[in-house]
Scaffold this motif. Structure first.
Motif, PDB file in Angstrom:
ATOM      1  N   TRP A 129      13.898   8.480   8.426  1.00 33.17           N
ATOM      2  CA  TRP A 129      13.402   7.450   7.498  1.00 33.17           C
ATOM      3  C   TRP A 129      12.476   6.488   8.226  1.00 33.17           C
ATOM      4  O   TRP A 129      12.715   6.117   9.376  1.00 33.17           O
ATOM      5  CB  TRP A 129      14.575   6.685   6.901  1.00 33.17           C
ATOM      6  CG  TRP A 129      15.355   7.563   5.959  1.00 33.17           C
ATOM      7  CD1 TRP A 129      16.455   8.306   6.255  1.00 33.17           C
ATOM      8  CD2 TRP A 129      15.055   7.818   4.590  1.00 33.17           C
ATOM      9  NE1 TRP A 129      16.869   9.012   5.163  1.00 33.17           N
ATOM     10  CE2 TRP A 129      16.034   8.735   4.114  1.00 33.17           C
ATOM     11  CE3 TRP A 129      14.071   7.380   3.703  1.00 33.17           C
ATOM     12  CZ2 TRP A 129      16.057   9.211   2.805  1.00 33.17           C
ATOM     13  CZ3 TRP A 129      14.104   7.851   2.387  1.00 33.17           C
ATOM     14  CH2 TRP A 129      15.074   8.753   1.957  1.00 33.17           C
ATOM     15  N   MET A 130      11.397   6.110   7.545  1.00 33.90           N
ATOM     16  CA  MET A 130      10.435   5.183   8.138  1.00 33.90           C
ATOM     17  C   MET A 130       9.904   4.234   7.047  1.00 33.90           C
ATOM     18  O   MET A 130      10.038   4.501   5.855  1.00 33.90           O
ATOM     19  CB  MET A 130       9.271   5.943   8.782  1.00 33.90           C
ATOM     20  CG  MET A 130       8.530   6.847   7.822  1.00 33.90           C
ATOM     21  SD  MET A 130       7.455   8.027   8.659  1.00 33.90           S
ATOM     22  CE  MET A 130       6.112   6.976   9.135  1.00 33.90           C
ATOM     23  N   VAL A 131       9.303   3.126   7.492  1.00 39.18           N
ATOM     24  CA  VAL A 131       8.758   2.157   6.534  1.00 39.18           C
ATOM     25  C   VAL A 131       7.241   2.190   6.632  1.00 39.18           C
ATOM     26  O   VAL A 131       6.675   2.097   7.734  1.00 39.18           O
ATOM     27  CB  VAL A 131       9.278   0.730   6.827  1.00 39.18           C
ATOM     28  CG1 VAL A 131       8.651  -0.288   5.873  1.00 39.18           C
ATOM     29  CG2 VAL A 131      10.802   0.681   6.707  1.00 39.18           C
ATOM     30  N   VAL A 132       6.588   2.366   5.472  1.00 43.37           N
ATOM     31  CA  VAL A 132       5.123   2.417   5.460  1.00 43.37           C
ATOM     32  C   VAL A 132       4.565   1.387   4.482  1.00 43.37           C
ATOM     33  O   VAL A 132       5.208   1.029   3.493  1.00 43.37           O
ATOM     34  CB  VAL A 132       4.593   3.821   5.090  1.00 43.37           C
ATOM     35  CG1 VAL A 132       4.987   4.851   6.139  1.00 43.37           C
ATOM     36  CG2 VAL A 132       5.044   4.239   3.712  1.00 43.37           C
ATOM     37  N   LEU A 133       3.359   0.935   4.789  1.00 43.58           N
ATOM     38  CA  LEU A 133       2.629   0.000   3.917  1.00 43.58           C
ATOM     39  C   LEU A 133       1.390   0.724   3.419  1.00 43.58           C
ATOM     40  O   LEU A 133       0.711   1.411   4.189  1.00 43.58           O
ATOM     41  CB  LEU A 133       2.249  -1.241   4.714  1.00 43.58           C
ATOM     42  CG  LEU A 133       1.474  -2.356   4.002  1.00 43.58           C
ATOM     43  CD1 LEU A 133       1.843  -3.720   4.600  1.00 43.58           C
ATOM     44  CD2 LEU A 133      -0.049  -2.178   4.090  1.00 43.58           C
ATOM     45  N   LYS A 134       1.145   0.591   2.130  1.00 46.80           N
ATOM     46  CA  LYS A 134      -0.023   1.272   1.567  1.00 46.80           C
ATOM     47  C   LYS A 134      -0.786   0.332   0.651  1.00 46.80           C
ATOM     48  O   LYS A 134      -0.176  -0.420  -0.125  1.00 46.80           O
ATOM     49  CB  LYS A 134       0.437   2.512   0.793  1.00 46.80           C
ATOM     50  CG  LYS A 134      -0.662   3.509   0.578  1.00 46.80           C
ATOM     51  CD  LYS A 134      -0.136   4.781  -0.070  1.00 46.80           C
ATOM     52  CE  LYS A 134      -1.307   5.666  -0.419  1.00 46.80           C
ATOM     53  NZ  LYS A 134      -0.936   6.787  -1.263  1.00 46.80           N
ATOM     54  N   HIS A 135      -2.122   0.380   0.772  1.00 46.83           N
ATOM     55  CA  HIS A 135      -2.977  -0.401  -0.118  1.00 46.83           C
ATOM     56  C   HIS A 135      -3.021   0.276  -1.478  1.00 46.83           C
ATOM     57  O   HIS A 135      -3.104   1.497  -1.569  1.00 46.83           O
ATOM     58  CB  HIS A 135      -4.388  -0.471   0.488  1.00 46.83           C
ATOM     59  CG  HIS A 135      -5.293  -1.391  -0.257  1.00 46.83           C
ATOM     60  ND1 HIS A 135      -5.305  -2.760  -0.049  1.00 46.83           N
ATOM     61  CD2 HIS A 135      -6.207  -1.139  -1.216  1.00 46.83           C
ATOM     62  CE1 HIS A 135      -6.202  -3.298  -0.853  1.00 46.83           C
ATOM     63  NE2 HIS A 135      -6.755  -2.341  -1.576  1.00 46.83           N
ATOM     64  N   ILE A 136      -2.899  -0.502  -2.542  1.00 48.54           N
ATOM     65  CA  ILE A 136      -2.964   0.081  -3.898  1.00 48.54           C
ATOM     66  C   ILE A 136      -4.388  -0.009  -4.396  1.00 48.54           C
ATOM     67  O   ILE A 136      -4.954  -1.103  -4.479  1.00 48.54           O
ATOM     68  CB  ILE A 136      -2.065  -0.676  -4.895  1.00 48.54           C
ATOM     69  CG1 ILE A 136      -0.641  -0.780  -4.355  1.00 48.54           C
ATOM     70  CG2 ILE A 136      -2.067  -0.006  -6.250  1.00 48.54           C
ATOM     71  CD1 ILE A 136       0.199  -1.809  -5.094  1.00 48.54           C
ATOM     72  N   ASN A 149      -1.510  -6.502  -3.473  1.00 53.92           N
ATOM     73  CA  ASN A 149      -2.140  -5.198  -3.697  1.00 53.92           C
ATOM     74  C   ASN A 149      -1.676  -4.168  -2.661  1.00 53.92           C
ATOM     75  O   ASN A 149      -2.370  -3.187  -2.400  1.00 53.92           O
ATOM     76  CB  ASN A 149      -3.656  -5.343  -3.666  1.00 53.92           C
ATOM     77  CG  ASN A 149      -4.142  -5.937  -2.363  1.00 53.92           C
ATOM     78  OD1 ASN A 149      -3.337  -6.491  -1.590  1.00 53.92           O
ATOM     79  ND2 ASN A 149      -5.432  -5.813  -2.085  1.00 53.92           N
ATOM     80  N   GLU A 150      -0.531  -4.418  -2.052  1.00 54.79           N
ATOM     81  CA  GLU A 150       0.010  -3.473  -1.079  1.00 54.79           C
ATOM     82  C   GLU A 150       1.469  -3.144  -1.421  1.00 54.79           C
ATOM     83  O   GLU A 150       2.205  -4.006  -1.910  1.00 54.79           O
ATOM     84  CB  GLU A 150      -0.057  -4.075   0.329  1.00 54.79           C
ATOM     85  CG  GLU A 150      -1.488  -4.176   0.845  1.00 54.79           C
ATOM     86  CD  GLU A 150      -1.600  -5.053   2.091  1.00 54.79           C
ATOM     87  OE1 GLU A 150      -2.445  -4.727   2.939  1.00 54.79           O
ATOM     88  OE2 GLU A 150      -0.864  -6.052   2.211  1.00 54.79           O
ATOM     89  N   THR A 151       1.857  -1.899  -1.171  1.00 57.32           N
ATOM     90  CA  THR A 151       3.262  -1.532  -1.375  1.00 57.32           C
ATOM     91  C   THR A 151       3.911  -1.298  -0.015  1.00 57.32           C
ATOM     92  O   THR A 151       3.261  -0.816   0.908  1.00 57.32           O
ATOM     93  CB  THR A 151       3.423  -0.235  -2.194  1.00 57.32           C
ATOM     94  OG1 THR A 151       2.810   0.844  -1.483  1.00 57.32           O
ATOM     95  CG2 THR A 151       2.801  -0.342  -3.559  1.00 57.32           C
ATOM     96  N   VAL A 152       5.171  -1.650   0.096  1.00 57.73           N
ATOM     97  CA  VAL A 152       5.942  -1.383   1.320  1.00 57.73           C
ATOM     98  C   VAL A 152       7.146  -0.540   0.902  1.00 57.73           C
ATOM     99  O   VAL A 152       7.890  -0.934  -0.013  1.00 57.73           O
ATOM    100  CB  VAL A 152       6.397  -2.700   1.986  1.00 57.73           C
ATOM    101  CG1 VAL A 152       7.222  -2.413   3.235  1.00 57.73           C
ATOM    102  CG2 VAL A 152       5.196  -3.573   2.325  1.00 57.73           C
ATOM    103  N   LYS A 153       7.285   0.633   1.530  1.00 53.87           N
ATOM    104  CA  LYS A 153       8.347   1.543   1.073  1.00 53.87           C
ATOM    105  C   LYS A 153       9.083   2.181   2.233  1.00 53.87           C
ATOM    106  O   LYS A 153       8.495   2.439   3.289  1.00 53.87           O
ATOM    107  CB  LYS A 153       7.748   2.673   0.223  1.00 53.87           C
ATOM    108  CG  LYS A 153       7.454   2.252  -1.182  1.00 53.87           C
ATOM    109  CD  LYS A 153       7.024   3.423  -2.026  1.00 53.87           C
ATOM    110  CE  LYS A 153       6.858   2.988  -3.475  1.00 53.87           C
ATOM    111  NZ  LYS A 153       6.246   4.026  -4.281  1.00 53.87           N
ATOM    112  N   LEU A 154      10.359   2.448   1.989  1.00 54.73           N
ATOM    113  CA  LEU A 154      11.155   3.251   2.910  1.00 54.73           C
ATOM    114  C   LEU A 154      10.958   4.703   2.471  1.00 54.73           C
ATOM    115  O   LEU A 154      11.260   5.059   1.338  1.00 54.73           O
ATOM    116  CB  LEU A 154      12.625   2.845   2.785  1.00 54.73           C
ATOM    117  CG  LEU A 154      13.637   3.545   3.673  1.00 54.73           C
ATOM    118  CD1 LEU A 154      13.410   3.230   5.147  1.00 54.73           C
ATOM    119  CD2 LEU A 154      15.059   3.129   3.282  1.00 54.73           C
ATOM    120  N   VAL A 155      10.405   5.521   3.365  1.00 52.95           N
ATOM    121  CA  VAL A 155      10.113   6.914   2.981  1.00 52.95           C
ATOM    122  C   VAL A 155      10.732   7.871   4.001  1.00 52.95           C
ATOM    123  O   VAL A 155      10.942   7.519   5.163  1.00 52.95           O
ATOM    124  CB  VAL A 155       8.588   7.183   2.865  1.00 52.95           C
ATOM    125  CG1 VAL A 155       7.971   6.372   1.752  1.00 52.95           C
ATOM    126  CG2 VAL A 155       7.886   6.917   4.181  1.00 52.95           C
TER     127      VAL A 155
END
Lengths: 182, 323
Positions: free
Chosen positions: A171-178, A159-165
């Motif tokens: 550029w950074m990597v973030v984790l977000k709860h869906i 239930n979490e996404t990890v993205k290069l944004v």
């Protein structure tokens, strides 16, 4: 902090350091640069491939060929892909036969993208070997696919996404709860 | 290609005409077609995209080119493609469109590509069949994939014309406008893209009140009609029309309406020549113009037709679009 707020996994500075480290480790594993081809999976993997290849070229004092792979037509989930998939052309002008491919993606999740990428790659030639390199291995694999080199390994839930944004600082990597819609 | 335009809202189940297709949707198809063009140029010209999908080509009219193009498009995407040439079989035995509909329903296809001599047959099937319907030409009404492939071909040549987009591009569609679904679909699609479309042809082959219906300028003299245009799109004069009273003779038609090198010189220096095929050489177009690789893009149209049909099949098979 709110559950819906993104968590920074790699700040822009940490992303650069991770790329440097990854390039160092990769360079050490390369004995014959003339056999190597860098291939990035669009879109995040293409970005990471550009950044890694630039570092590898410096470290190896060699100009590695760079190609880009779009896996849209090889996905196994057309039925869930959504109404307006963004498709970009694959650009693999170089000869892949008997080459050692450095296949690069930004985030390794289920393994399905890599499976599609390998299928696509073999429609362009028969490489001698494929090494998988990812910036982030976030776990939750559904296929027996593992990276040969990973910048960061973390255990994110399904239930979490990890993205290069992209951020103003880079550029950074973030984790977000869906949050699932009820 | 159209990366700046990302409001690519392709939210339709069917492709029946160009009438209500927006600019974003057209650009989305052009983008996708560019990727399929790459597939068509490599050694292994096949992708697994539509594996497990069934496409039926239902052709009530003969059309080797369009049918083959759709067949190849489906096969290159790994779909199961079935050709039903209804004109030569069931219809002669008395089967109606409703009978065919029931047969198709039982086969449960994902996409049905339909060509029919009656305008509106595809609309009827779209209302009554679960599958996505692609209009591959109906009567004088519409031929949307031809318009899309023509738009892609023109798009490819915009840089040579010194243009970034279609805004203000002058396109002359010439010949038998009256019977042409290609002219109608192109007029709609090109206008959506911002081009200025002209219909050029004899009064006997021009529909009435066409200016208002398609927002085009009408010219009844070839020289006047193609003067300064960026694109000259010739239409096929159908053999069956020649016997009727629409034109005095084939020779006279070519004399007044045929695209010759001399006439082409009146168009812009960088103007391209298009034709949906098959061509009547010496009737609507001179051989030396048709074969002039500097100006004629007719073979590019054929190649683009395959990529466009792959893109349309891909978009219609992505289920988000099947709302």
């Amino acid at each position: 902090m709110s559950k819906d707020q993104p968590i920074v996994v790699l700040s822009p500075q940490e992303t650069l350091v991770t790329l440097d480290t990854l390039a160092d480790r990769l360079a050490q594993s390369i004995a014959r640069p003339e056999k190597r081809v860098v291939v990035g999976i669009r879109r995040g993997g293409a970005l990471v491939a550009r950044m890694l290849r630039e570092r590898l070229n410096r470290l190896l004092d060699h100009n590695l060929p760079l190609g880009f792979l779009d896996i849209s037509f090889y996905r196994d989930d057309l039925d869930t892909v959504g109404p307006n998939p963004v498709v970009a052309p694959t650009d693999l002008e170089m000869d892949l036969d008997d080459k050692r491919i450095i296949l690069i993606d930004d985030v390794l999740f289920t393994g399905r993208t890599i499976r599609a990428g390998l299928n696509a790659l073999f429609d362009y030639g028969r490489p001698e070997r494929v090494d998988l390199v990812v910036l982030v291995d976030r776990g939750c694999r559904q296929l027996p696919i593992q990276p040969d080199f990973a910048g960061v390994v973390l255990e994110a839930g399904r239930n979490e996404t990890v993205k290069l944004v992209e951020s103003p600082e880079g550029w950074m990597v973030v984790l977000k709860h869906i949050t699932k819609a009820s | 290609m159209a990366t700046a335009m990302k409001a690519n809202l392709w939210n339709r189940k069917h492709l029946l005409s160009m009438r209500d297709i927006g600019r974003g949707e057209i650009l989305s198809i052009l983008d996708t077609a560019a990727s399929f063009r790459e597939v068509n140029h490599r050694d292994i010209k096949k992708v697994p995209t539509l594996r497990g999908k069934t496409i039926i080509n239902l052709f009530y009219e003969n059309s080797t080119r369009t049918r083959t193009s759709f067949e190849l498009a489906g096969k290159r995407m790994s779909a199961d493609v079935i050709n039903m040439s209804v004109a030569s079989s069931s219809v002669k035995k008395g089967e109606t469109l409703i009978d065919t509909l029931a047969t198709l329903q039982a086969m449960n296809p994902d996409v049905v590509v339909v060509r029919h001599s009656e305008s509106g047959a595809q609309e009827f099937l779209a209302r009554n069949l679960n599958a996505a319907i692609i209009n591959a030409g109906d009567g004088r009404h519409a031929h949307p994939t031809q318009a899309l492939l023509d738009i892609l071909t023109i798009h490819d040549h915009l840089p040579i014309m010194g243009r970034e987009d279609f805004q203000g591009l002058k396109v002359a569609i010439c010949g038998d406008i009256l019977h042409s679904r290609v002219a109608r679909s192109n007029a709609q699609g090109l206008a959506t893209m911002g081009a200025q479309v002209r219909f050029v042809g004899p009064p006997t082959l021009m529909p009435s009140k066409v200016e208002e219906a398609f927002n085009v300028k009408v010219f009844h003299h070839m020289e006047e009609g193609i003067e300064g245009v960026n694109v000259v799109m010739m239409l096929r004069l159908q053999q069956e029309r020649m016997a009727k009273a629409y034109i005095p003779s084939v020779r006279e038609y070519f004399h007044y309406w045929g695209l010759t090198r001399k006439r082409l010189a009146l168009a812009s220096e960088t103007a391209i020549v298009m034709h949906p095929g098959p061509m009547n050489r010496g009737v609507e177009i001179a051989s030396e113009v048709a074969d002039d690789l500097e100006r004629s893009v007719i073979l590019e149209q054929v190649a683009n037709g395959l990529a466009i049909r792959m893109a349309v099949l891909y978009r219609l098979c992505t289920p988000g679009s099947r709302s």
